[in-house]
Motif scaffolding. Sequence first.
Motif, short mmCIF file in Angstrom:
data_model
loop_
_atom_site.label_atom_id
_atom_site.label_comp_id
_atom_site.label_asym_id
_atom_site.label_seq_id
_atom_site.Cartn_x
_atom_site.Cartn_y
_atom_site.Cartn_z
N ILE A 244 33.16 65.75 3.04
CA ILE A 244 32.85 67.12 3.44
C ILE A 244 33.54 68.13 2.55
O ILE A 244 32.93 69.09 2.07
N PHE A 245 34.82 67.93 2.30
CA PHE A 245 35.57 68.86 1.45
C PHE A 245 35.29 68.56 -0.01
O PHE A 245 35.47 67.44 -0.47
N VAL A 246 34.81 69.57 -0.72
CA VAL A 246 34.49 69.41 -2.14
C VAL A 246 35.78 69.40 -2.95
O VAL A 246 36.84 69.82 -2.48
N ASN A 247 35.68 68.91 -4.17
CA ASN A 247 36.86 68.83 -5.04
C ASN A 247 37.11 70.19 -5.71
O ASN A 247 37.07 70.33 -6.94
N LYS A 281 42.21 67.53 -11.73
CA LYS A 281 41.23 67.63 -12.81
C LYS A 281 40.42 66.36 -12.98
O LYS A 281 39.23 66.39 -13.34
N ASN A 282 41.05 65.21 -12.73
CA ASN A 282 40.38 63.93 -12.92
C ASN A 282 39.48 63.52 -11.76
O ASN A 282 38.80 62.50 -11.82
N ALA A 283 39.47 64.33 -10.69
CA ALA A 283 38.58 64.03 -9.56
C ALA A 283 37.13 64.25 -9.97
O ALA A 283 36.83 65.10 -10.80
N PRO A 284 36.20 63.49 -9.39
CA PRO A 284 34.77 63.66 -9.72
C PRO A 284 34.30 65.09 -9.42
O PRO A 284 34.60 65.63 -8.36
N ASP A 285 33.59 65.69 -10.35
CA ASP A 285 33.05 67.05 -10.19
C ASP A 285 34.10 68.04 -9.72
O ASP A 285 33.85 68.91 -8.89
N SER A 286 35.30 67.92 -10.26
CA SER A 286 36.38 68.82 -9.82
C SER A 286 36.16 70.23 -10.35
O SER A 286 35.48 70.46 -11.36
N GLU A 363 29.74 76.91 -20.07
CA GLU A 363 28.91 76.16 -21.03
C GLU A 363 28.84 74.68 -20.69
O GLU A 363 27.81 74.04 -20.92
N LYS A 364 29.91 74.12 -20.14
CA LYS A 364 29.89 72.68 -19.85
C LYS A 364 28.96 72.33 -18.69
O LYS A 364 28.66 71.16 -18.45
N GLU A 365 28.47 73.36 -17.98
CA GLU A 365 27.54 73.13 -16.87
C GLU A 365 26.10 72.95 -17.33
O GLU A 365 25.26 72.45 -16.57
N VAL A 366 25.80 73.38 -18.54
CA VAL A 366 24.42 73.32 -19.04
C VAL A 366 23.92 71.88 -19.06
O VAL A 366 24.62 70.97 -19.48
N ASP A 367 22.70 71.71 -18.55
CA ASP A 367 21.99 70.42 -18.44
C ASP A 367 22.45 69.58 -17.24
O ASP A 367 21.89 68.50 -16.99
N LYS A 368 23.43 70.05 -16.49
CA LYS A 368 23.85 69.31 -15.30
C LYS A 368 23.01 69.70 -14.10
O LYS A 368 22.46 70.80 -14.03
N LYS A 369 22.92 68.79 -13.15
CA LYS A 369 22.24 69.08 -11.89
C LYS A 369 23.29 69.36 -10.83
O LYS A 369 24.25 68.61 -10.68
N ARG A 370 23.12 70.48 -10.11
CA ARG A 370 24.08 70.90 -9.11
C ARG A 370 23.37 71.26 -7.81
O ARG A 370 22.22 71.70 -7.82
N LEU A 371 24.08 71.08 -6.71
CA LEU A 371 23.58 71.57 -5.43
C LEU A 371 23.92 73.05 -5.34
O LEU A 371 25.07 73.44 -5.49
N ARG A 391 30.02 73.80 -4.71
CA ARG A 391 31.46 73.59 -4.87
C ARG A 391 32.23 74.90 -4.81
O ARG A 391 33.39 74.95 -4.42
N TRP A 392 31.59 75.99 -5.26
CA TRP A 392 32.29 77.25 -5.46
C TRP A 392 32.61 77.95 -4.15
O TRP A 392 31.93 77.78 -3.14
N ASP A 393 33.65 78.81 -4.21
CA ASP A 393 33.92 79.71 -3.11
C ASP A 393 32.94 80.88 -3.18
O ASP A 393 32.31 81.12 -4.21
N ARG A 394 32.84 81.61 -2.08
CA ARG A 394 31.88 82.71 -2.02
C ARG A 394 32.31 83.86 -2.93
O ARG A 394 33.44 84.30 -2.89
N GLU A 395 31.41 84.30 -3.78
CA GLU A 395 31.52 85.50 -4.60
C GLU A 395 32.46 85.39 -5.80
O GLU A 395 32.14 85.85 -6.89
#
Length: 439
Positions: A244-247, A281-286, A363-371, A391-395
């Motif tokens: 439930i808790f994102v990284n 930092k080493n956690a998946p999708d951190s 830039e490192k997000e380009v081509d990735k799939k995200r919810l 994953r992000w906080d609001r705003e």
Amino acid sequence: MSKLYLMSLGCNKNLVDSEIMLGRLSAYELCNDPSKADVLIVNTCGFIESAKKESINAILNLHEQRKKDSLLVVTGCLMQRYQEELMKELPEVDLFTGVADYERIDEMILKKTNLFSSSTYLQNENTKRVITGSNFHAFIKIAEGCNQKCSFCAIPSFKGKLKSREISTIVSEVKDLVQKGYKDFSFIAQDTSSYLFDKGQKDGLICLIEEIEKIEGIRAARILYLYPTSASEALIKRIIASKIFVNYFDMPLQHISDSMLKIMKRGAGQKKLKEMLTLMKNAPDSFLRTGFIVGHPGESDKDFEELCDFVQNFGFDRVSVFAYSKEEDTAAFDMEQVPFKVINARLKKIEKIIDNVLEKSFEKEVDKKRLVVCIGESSEGAFFIAGKDLRWDREIDGEILINESECGDLEMGQIYECKITQSLDKKLIAKALRKIDAN
């Protein structure tokens, strides 16, 4: 129906308090025009000098705009911190209150009486609250006050010692919000990782995580404002293991030089900080967020250069930086101060470094799939739908601009799998691929 205008300044902890006041004032009609309001409330921030000036200016501006016979109420941290001075210097204000009486705001307005209770305010099972700004996300305040002794911070002097809410009241609040359609939660406090330390429980936040995970209907949760000495390796690993808790790891470091960490009374040295950050930092999708102070008394050129090198090379996703603010009731107040010119020069230099760091993160997000959660019309107008990475906080972490959809019209508050197609001026462009089922 009488009309209410409420301005909430400062952090999201203040926002929660404002939403509690709205819950107590449900008999009023909310309005966006202060000149039409019968009651105007400013929930102030008193953390640093710039926030204090913003609060005072807001009060005076609202006084100029308000109609005759309206009521101007000032509450929050600035009032708590400078109660006597402000009551003398602000004749424009009709009613004053601090940080302990949010649930008595209706009584205060009815009786036209100032209130400054000495107790710490905490929500309970019966607290009414009106969530603002989102039909999907809510902030959950889990504690008030702080036991840390940071040299630059006056919060303990007017917020008091750490006082944690009972887990049962937090669980009850989250369950109620889930029933109302909220699915995304950010847990906040001055120092979240010290949660329940005041009750002698050192794994309080881990226990809370386990209870929140039992609630059906939550799609994502995150914890803000971890503190280096109260955040443990076990806590970080528990967050990483959670479904439930994102990284999302938000730990304001304030500095990285061992000399400055000692002067700032942060309680942890560079070695421990880097060990924890590496684990995060080493956690998946951190996702790593931090903050630093530039120009604190004692900061040498060498300390500052060490900070710059660290920020440039570690690989944070988001970084906030503040110029040191000299505050009464802090250990740093009487220290030899760094000249303003030096602070400003350092601030400009590190801000350029941070710009590059953020650019790389986007830039490192380009081509990735995200919810991605759809949150409404974008800042770029009607050609884009605004989204938030789950994953992000609001705003505060940015905006995803959705300009294509392979799954029809997009619904606000709905989650979609999106492909990031481009990074442009610290915004991500994306295509919606498919709708994610509610469960």
